[in-house]
Write a protein that holds these residues in place. Structure first.
Motif, PDB file in Angstrom:
ATOM      1  N   GLU A  16      -2.483  -2.892  -2.614  1.00 47.44           N
ATOM      2  CA  GLU A  16      -2.645  -3.976  -3.571  1.00 47.44           C
ATOM      3  C   GLU A  16      -2.346  -3.496  -4.984  1.00 47.44           C
ATOM      4  N   LYS A  17      -2.682  -2.248  -5.252  1.00 44.32           N
ATOM      5  CA  LYS A  17      -2.400  -1.680  -6.573  1.00 44.32           C
ATOM      6  C   LYS A  17      -0.898  -1.658  -6.835  1.00 44.32           C
ATOM      7  N   ALA A  18      -0.115  -1.240  -5.824  1.00 39.53           N
ATOM      8  CA  ALA A  18       1.342  -1.221  -5.987  1.00 39.53           C
ATOM      9  C   ALA A  18       1.890  -2.637  -6.144  1.00 39.53           C
ATOM     10  N   PHE A  19       1.312  -3.588  -5.394  1.00 34.79           N
ATOM     11  CA  PHE A  19       1.735  -4.986  -5.527  1.00 34.79           C
ATOM     12  C   PHE A  19       1.495  -5.466  -6.954  1.00 34.79           C
ATOM     13  N   GLU A  20       0.323  -5.174  -7.491  1.00 36.25           N
ATOM     14  CA  GLU A  20      -0.007  -5.624  -8.842  1.00 36.25           C
ATOM     15  C   GLU A  20       0.909  -4.989  -9.884  1.00 36.25           C
ATOM     16  N   GLU A  21       1.302  -3.744  -9.647  1.00 35.22           N
ATOM     17  CA  GLU A  21       2.226  -3.100 -10.582  1.00 35.22           C
ATOM     18  C   GLU A  21       3.589  -3.785 -10.545  1.00 35.22           C
ATOM     19  N   ARG A  22       4.047  -4.103  -9.347  1.00 40.51           N
ATOM     20  CA  ARG A  22       5.327  -4.811  -9.242  1.00 40.51           C
ATOM     21  C   ARG A  22       5.206  -6.209  -9.848  1.00 40.51           C
ATOM     22  N   ALA A  23       4.084  -6.876  -9.571  1.00 38.08           N
ATOM     23  CA  ALA A  23       3.878  -8.231 -10.089  1.00 38.08           C
ATOM     24  C   ALA A  23       3.890  -8.249 -11.611  1.00 38.08           C
TER      25      ALA A  23
END
Length: 518
Positions: A16-23
């Motif tokens: 989820e952390k990587a998703f939030e960074e991409r988002a």
């Protein structure tokens, strides 16, 4: 498909952390750097402004002056397609924003006021148009239940759209979609269902939306090829460098394992804000499939229905993936005469390159002046078995007579369509949308389309290609004296075209075999 790859989830982790960074990259780029075109020059300015409004609400909060000003300025616009899709997310996600609170009634009124073919409940168009409109129609009807005095048909519309959602979802889960694996449109097809997943109160509708999102995510993951969407496409751009499409950006948001996103150019990336602010995350088995953390090579065959499910198995799909390349083909009964077939990408090979952008190869027959690899050719057939692909073109001697007949049939069909439309919507004008494909060059020629940097080594009827991680062996079929290798500008890209011809009534083409070179 999900069951088949379920064990692969052991090798995948969704961060989820990587998703939030991409988002956050999409939010910052869209909020601060994307410049939408002027409102007065567009029939659907909301398509470009609503994603930017979402980004600004996310970054600057619901008091953001620009986003609220845009809602106020466009509140009276008749909504359709993309405008419905974006407004639905704004309407539910930022309901406390000053402009959305103030103009809530007006927005609902505009949705219910529209009764032409662009309305939110019986809308017409391609699959993505219908999906965006009717999923939005469900959610606006759900909101209107709070004011049945002004919107007495809300309950009826909600029931109609619930039935449509459940019926359509059941058919898709059985047969697939008519607008399958489209690098351009798959993202738009699924965003309406993302709205349902996030905002529908009825659990059966919410569950159907989750299943449809899983279906689309699986299709994207299967075809995800080194950062782009590989395989045959119902609606795509063909084989060109820099294919920056909405589905590619969505795939990177969900599955990207690189630090840098695809180049954020044009306006396709802005629609990713729907998924950025959505609560759906692909299951781990789907993530593993996207990263190809499965036993390779994989060989998948299947079929897809016609657009309205009249035929459950209308086209046959083939897809092969190895660690250095993917190859996908569709065998299709589409005639190839009309504009509805123009975006069909019959086959595509995607291979790893030495740069972040992968290498794309496709081909076709030369009946139309279209060398990107897209457009169904009436006289070209395609076949694939695993890593072997065959393309054959045979233009008959009476091609001119056949073309004239096809033009006449298309014209008659278009007149009937327009008459039917006028009967159903007598108060609305609609231009002729049934048309014959243009730019006929009618050559009995088969070609392959390569990046201009690729070296082709041709010896007699054979051609060999060494890519950074993949080898291609090609046997040419036809009149060997006509073999040609030339550069051609296609849109903004320069491509290398390998072609071979034959006399009228004779066959020409290729047998291509791809090998993993890693």
């Amino acid at each position: 498909m999900l069951f088949l790859f379920a064990t692969s989830s052991l090798f995948a982790q969704y961060s989820e952390k990587a998703f939030e960074e991409r988002a956050s990259l999409f939010i910052n780029q869209t909020a601060d750097n994307y410049a939408p075109p002027g409102m007065k020059n567009l029939g659907d300015p909301e398509k470009y402004y609503w994603p930017k409004a979402i980004a600004r609400f996310e970054k600057y909060g619901i008091e953001d002056s620009l986003s609220n000003a845009w809602v106020t300025e466009m509140k009276d616009n008749p909504p359709f397609h993309f405008t419905l899709l974006g407004m639905t997310r704004l309407f539910y996600l930022y309901s406390e924003a000053p402009a959305l609170k103030q103009h809530r009634f007006t927005i609902l009124q505009e949705v219910f006021k529209r009764t032409d073919n662009y309305n939110a409940w019986t809308s017409e168009g391609t699959e993505n148009h219908i999906g965006m409109s009717r999923t939005s129609g469900y959610l606006f009807a759900q909101a209107a239940l709070e004011d049945t005095e002004n919107f007495p048909e809300a309950s009826k519309r909600l029931g109609e759209m619930k039935n449509w959602c459940l019926d359509w979802a059941e058919k898709v889960l059985q047969h697939g979609t008519g607008e399958w694996n489209s690098a351009i449109y798959t993202a738009y097809n699924l965003y309406g269902w993302l709205n349902l997943y996030d905002f529908a109160k009825d659990e059966s509708v919410k569950t159907a939306a989750k299943l449809i999102l899983d279906y689309y995510a699986t299709e994207i993951a299967l075809h995800y090829s080194f950062g782009i969407i590989g395989g045959a496409e119902m609606r795509g751009n063909g084989a060109l460098n820099g294919d920056f499409t909405a589905t590619r950006y969505l795939a990177w948001l969900w599955f990207g394992n690189t630090i840098q996103p695809p180049k954020m150019t044009g306006s396709q990336y802005i629609q990713t804000l729907h998924a950025v602010t959505g609560s759906y995350r692909p299951p781990l088995a789907i993530v593993a499939l996207a990263h190809k953390k499965v036993t390779l090579p994989i060989w998948v065959t299947g079929s897809k229905p016609s657009y309205l499910f009249e035929k459950a198995s209308f086209v046959k799909q083939y897809f092969y993936a190895d660690s250095s390349f993917t190859l996908g083909t569709v065998v299709s009964p589409y005639g190839g005469w009309t504009g509805g077939n123009y975006q069909l990408v019959n086959w595509k090979l995607v291979a790893k390159g030495n740069s972040p952008e992968p290498l794309q190869i496709s081909g076709n027959g030369a009946f139309f002046d279209e060398f990107s690899g897209k457009a169904r050719n009436p006289f070209t057939q395609y076949f694939q078995h695993k890593n072997v692909f065959i393309q054959l073109t045979k233009q008959p001697k009476d091609v001119e007579s056949l073309t004239q007949k096809a033009v006449a049939i298309t014209t008659k069909w278009g007149d009937k369509w327009l008459n039917d439309f006028s009967i159903r919507f007598p108060n609305y004008d609609r231009h002729q949308i049934v048309n014959f494909n243009k730019n006929i060059i009618s050559q009995n020629t088969s070609f392959l389309n390569f990046p201009s940097t690729i070296e082709l080594i041709q010896e007699d009827e054979f051609c060999f290609v060494q890519l950074p991680n993949t080898y291609l062996a090609i046997r040419l079929l036809g009149d060997l004296s006509t073999i040609s290798i030339e550069e051609k500008k296609i849109k903004k890209d320069r491509r290398k075209i390998l072609s071979i011809s034959a006399s009228s009534g004779k066959t020409c083409g290729y047998i291509l075999e791809a090998f993993n070179g890693t």
